[in-house]
Design a protein around this motif. Structure first.
Motif: not given
Length: 215
Positions: A76-84, A67-74, A95-107
């Motif tokens: 989404f990021a809060d939800g990912v933080q609490f779930a994971t 997610v990036g900034d100023k595009h209604a995605a913050g 955050k690698e800002a690309k303006g996308k609702w995507t992420f990678m989870l690494v073990d």
């Protein structure tokens, strides 16, 4: 507010008591009822399921979110933080800002990862819903959106099947560079601030912080 948040979370089916408790905490921290935060929460749960792992309590996993900034995605990021359990504060969300609702989870322990993407068709529906089109896009603050609009938006992701919300790629191999955390403290000899040792610099034989570092 807290009582209403509890009622909303308890009304959601398909989550166990532990998942509801974290969602309740997420809603309280996030501060307003919307569709973005729960979308991120569900996506985070999907990532954990795909990796066959539990929510992170320490620093053995990390998330790179696009997610990036100023595009209604913050939200989404809060939800990912609490779930994971991978939070910015613990240094295990980047955050690698690309303006996308995507992420990678690494073990990091097992050196496995998954990529999660919110399906474009779901995002299109979300952005054409009244919460956005009748309120947010017109400058109405999230807390001022009527409950009859905001609450259904919050609950909607939990009424859908995971395969209708996200695309998950992986698990796949992911090599992680090893490093140690710093637990040593120094005092800047110019301004007197306490600093983590790994951020200290030496100038003319003095230990200094980055604010006092002249180069």
């Amino acid at each position: 507010m807290f009582d209403r948040h509890r009622e909303i979370v308890n009304s959601i089916e398909g989550l166990d008591d532990r998942e509801k408790e974290f969602l309740y905490s997420a809603l309280n921290l996030h501060g307003h009822i919307c569709g973005g935060m729960p979308m991120g929460y569900v996506a985070g749960l999907a990532a954990l399921k795909a990796l066959s792992c539990e929510r992170e309590k320490n620093m053995d996993k990390f998330v790179i979110i696009n997610v990036g900034d100023k595009h209604a995605a913050g939200c989404f990021a809060d939800g990912v933080q609490f779930a994971t359990g991978c939070t910015f504060g613990k240094g295990v969300m980047k955050k690698e800002a690309k303006g996308k609702w995507t992420f990678m989870l690494v073990d990091k322990v097992n050196e496995k990862a998954v990529k999660v993407k919110i399906k474009p068709e779901l995002l299109k529906k979300a952005f054409s819903a009244p919460f956005i089109t009748e309120y947010r896009i017109k400058g109405v603050k999230p807390t001022d959106v009527p409950a009859e609009v905001a609450e259904p938006a919050f609950k909607r992701p939990f009424a859908l099947k995971l395969e209708d919300i996200v695309n998950v790629e992986g698990p796949f191999e992911f090599k992680v560079s090893k490093g140690k955390s710093c637990f040593n403290l120094q005092i800047c000899e110019i301004c007197g601030d306490a600093i983590a040792e790994n951020y200290a610099r030496i100038v003319d034989g003095k230990i200094v912080c980055l604010d006092c570092f002249p180069y």
